[in-house]
Design a protein around this motif. Structure first.
Motif, PDB file in Angstrom:
ATOM      1  N   ASP A 287       0.839  -1.208   0.000  1.00  0.00           N
ATOM      2  CA  ASP A 287       0.000   0.000   0.000  1.00  0.00           C
ATOM      3  C   ASP A 287       0.870   1.253   0.000  1.00  0.00           C
ATOM      4  O   ASP A 287       0.632   2.192  -0.764  1.00  0.00           O
ATOM      5  CB  ASP A 287      -0.901   0.023   1.248  1.00  0.00           C
TER       6      ASP A 287
ATOM      7  N   PRO B 236      -7.022   3.290  -4.593  1.00  0.00           N
ATOM      8  CA  PRO B 236      -7.995   3.938  -3.699  1.00  0.00           C
ATOM      9  C   PRO B 236      -7.300   4.799  -2.642  1.00  0.00           C
ATOM     10  O   PRO B 236      -6.158   4.509  -2.266  1.00  0.00           O
ATOM     11  CB  PRO B 236      -8.717   2.755  -3.051  1.00  0.00           C
ATOM     12  N   LYS B 237      -7.981   5.845  -2.197  1.00  0.00           N
ATOM     13  CA  LYS B 237      -7.387   6.743  -1.192  1.00  0.00           C
ATOM     14  C   LYS B 237      -7.198   6.027   0.145  1.00  0.00           C
ATOM     15  O   LYS B 237      -6.266   6.291   0.878  1.00  0.00           O
ATOM     16  CB  LYS B 237      -8.293   7.960  -0.981  1.00  0.00           C
ATOM     17  N   GLU B 238      -8.142   5.140   0.467  1.00  0.00           N
ATOM     18  CA  GLU B 238      -8.046   4.413   1.734  1.00  0.00           C
ATOM     19  C   GLU B 238      -8.175   2.916   1.481  1.00  0.00           C
ATOM     20  O   GLU B 238      -8.607   2.509   0.407  1.00  0.00           O
ATOM     21  CB  GLU B 238      -9.172   4.862   2.681  1.00  0.00           C
TER      22      GLU B 238
ATOM     23  N   ARG C 151      -3.700   5.662 -12.748  1.00  0.00           N
ATOM     24  CA  ARG C 151      -4.826   6.582 -12.569  1.00  0.00           C
ATOM     25  C   ARG C 151      -6.120   5.790 -12.393  1.00  0.00           C
ATOM     26  O   ARG C 151      -6.447   4.907 -13.180  1.00  0.00           O
ATOM     27  CB  ARG C 151      -4.938   7.518 -13.777  1.00  0.00           C
TER      28      ARG C 151
ATOM     29  N   ALA D 223       1.854   8.998  -6.339  1.00  0.00           N
ATOM     30  CA  ALA D 223       1.886  10.423  -6.003  1.00  0.00           C
ATOM     31  C   ALA D 223       3.131  11.120  -6.538  1.00  0.00           C
ATOM     32  O   ALA D 223       3.089  12.310  -6.860  1.00  0.00           O
ATOM     33  CB  ALA D 223       1.810  10.590  -4.480  1.00  0.00           C
TER      34      ALA D 223
ATOM     35  N   ARG E 283       1.188   3.844  -3.241  1.00  0.00           N
ATOM     36  CA  ARG E 283       0.668   5.217  -3.063  1.00  0.00           C
ATOM     37  C   ARG E 283       1.782   6.237  -3.292  1.00  0.00           C
ATOM     38  O   ARG E 283       1.573   7.276  -3.913  1.00  0.00           O
ATOM     39  CB  ARG E 283       0.063   5.382  -1.662  1.00  0.00           C
TER      40      ARG E 283
END
Ligand SMILES: [Zn+2]
Length: 460
Positions: free
Chosen positions: A39, A61-63, A57, A47, A43
């Protein structure tokens, strides 16, 4: 430099103690740890890397947990060509790094932060790998883990390690040994391209306790020992980078009375697996990387089955994130645990690289194993963009793709001459080499576009 190295070794030792704890965790705990690290690295890449931001893209997922298998894989060629977009420090440029690598011959840091490694790899094109200090410490930690699993604890007097490998100061294994050459082991670095009598002389003088190398070369040294010319007694012998055949293993055992340890690593991610003293297979370093065994289309194969390639995700390199990189090695994950009790699963049958070795006749009717690194003069030539060596009988045809503005006058004859000299030194009786420029080289769709550097003649 000495002080920096000592600080790094202390850090690597601390990492190794941590890794030793992971090996005792229940497998579920290890996998949960691995998932959290996946994770974090995905991420970070999405970023901070232009390349991954575009490719991932809508897929991260954000969380919650990232679905690694839903992310696109990357082939080696793309990984090499898109270097400038992949790195998360946008000030790193491949042209400047290549110049740095060409100028540096010791364990020098780029901008006091990065270790840069260049390799012609098995893709024929020069590839760059960048490690920041924490990533390098993890890589060294992985190497110390191998030392520990093989029983090579640091001792007083210091153990003597002879490393016989690729020439040049930027190759990964040489950089690792150079980083360790303070406090841990005494190191003798020998180039595998040296004539055999000289390697034998140097080893007789040095008397190594630990000896890592390519299996074809270590087996050749074992034959020197059996013939009475080499007189050493290493307690630990390890092999990596190529397939070690049962015959090679038997020769090594006959020469020194030790079971050789097999290691498995790729430059993109460092060491991925190594044998413990049970020699039942190589323990996969699941806390440092994710290795997915997949078929030619990228679909997962069940444990126990041999895949066509692996997808490697490195959990540590934040500067040059490596996420689902396709490596065309044929391996299987053993469904059964190792009797030693470690929770790291076993990896079996690394078959990928055997076909990169060419066998050529020597004067005395035997065959000489020629490792791809003996083609270094072609890899190093500035005029050459990529190349492929095709064996036909005992002749070698070297096909080269030149840079568009390269001045190729005399190049064919010069390279053929240098290669013939290398092969003669190895003991090849009458090397027959032709070097021919061509427009492009064929790539194999089954290996996701990987160019085979060496195509051995299978009729032999
Ligand atoms: Zn084991």
């Amino acid at each position: 430099m000495r002080r920096r190295k000592l600080v790094e070794i202390v850090a690597a030792k601390r990492i190794d103690s941590e890794l030793a704890r992971h090996e005792r965790w229940p497998r579920q705990q290890l996998l949960a740890y691995q998932r959290d690290r996946v994770d974090a690295i995905v991420r970070h890449a999405a970023a901070s890397s232009a390349f991954y931001a575009e490719r991932f893209r809508g897929l991260v997922p954000k969380e919650g947990h990232v679905d690694l298998q839903a992310l696109p894989a990357v082939d080696k060629q793309t990984f090499v060509e898109r270097f400038d977009d992949i790195v998360t420090d946008p000030s790193l440029r491949s042209d400047e790094l290549l110049a740095h690598v060409e100028a540096a011959d010791a364990d020098v840091l780029y901008r006091d932060r990065y270790r840069v490694i260049a390799t012609s790899g098995s893709s024929g094109r020069k590839a760059l790998f960048v490690y920041d200090r924490p990533a390098w410490a993890m890589l060294m930690g992985g190497f110390l883990r191998f030392n520990r699993l093989a029983g090579a604890k640091p001792s007083i007097p210091r153990r003597k390690l002879a490393y016989i490998g690729a020439s040049g100061g930027t190759h990964m294994s040489r950089r690792i040994s150079s980083s360790l050459d303070v406090g841990m082991h005494r190191i003798l670095n020998l180039s595998a391209t040296m004539p055999m009598p000289r390697i034998v002389d140097e080893l007789n003088r040095f008397q190594p306790d630990i000896m890592p190398g390519f299996p074809s070369l270590v087996a050749a040294l074992a034959e020197e020992q059996l013939a009475g010319r080499l007189r050493i007694s290493p307690g630990i012998v390890s092999t990596s980078s190529e397939l070690r055949t049962a015959e090679m293993t038997a020769t090594i055992k006959a020469a020194w009375g030790v079971d050789p340890f097999d290691l498995y690593g790729v430059t993109e991610s460092g060491m991925l697996a190594c044998e413990c003293d049970r020699h039942h297979g190589m323990h996969l370093f699941e806390d440092l990387a994710v290795v997915e065994v997949v078929d030619a289309d990228g679909r997962p194969v069940p444990d126990g089955d041999v895949g066509d390639q692996i997808l490697v995700t490195s959990l540590d390199n934040r500067t040059q994130p490596t996420i689902r990189l396709a490596v065309s090695d044929r391996v299987a994950i053993d469904p059964d645990p190792c009797p030693c009790g470690l929770s790291l699963p076993l990896l079996r049958s690394v078959e990928g690289r055997a076909d990169d070795i060419i066998q050529l006749p020597s004067g005395n009717g035997r065959l000489v194993a020629v490792h791809p690194m003996h083609f270094a003069p072609v890899a190093k030539a500035r005029e050459v963009r990529e190349f492929q060596v095709v064996q036909e009988g005992s002749a070698l045809n070297v096909r080269v793709v030149l840079h568009p503005d390269a001045d190729a006058r005399g190049l064919e004859r010069r390279l053929a001459g240098e290669l013939a000299a290398n092969l003669r030194e190895l003991g090849v009786a009458e090397p027959m080499i032709s070097v021919k420029p061509c427009e492009r080289l064929a790539r194999d769709a089954a290996t996701m576009g990987k160019l085979r550097l060496v195509v051995a003649d299978s009729r032999r």
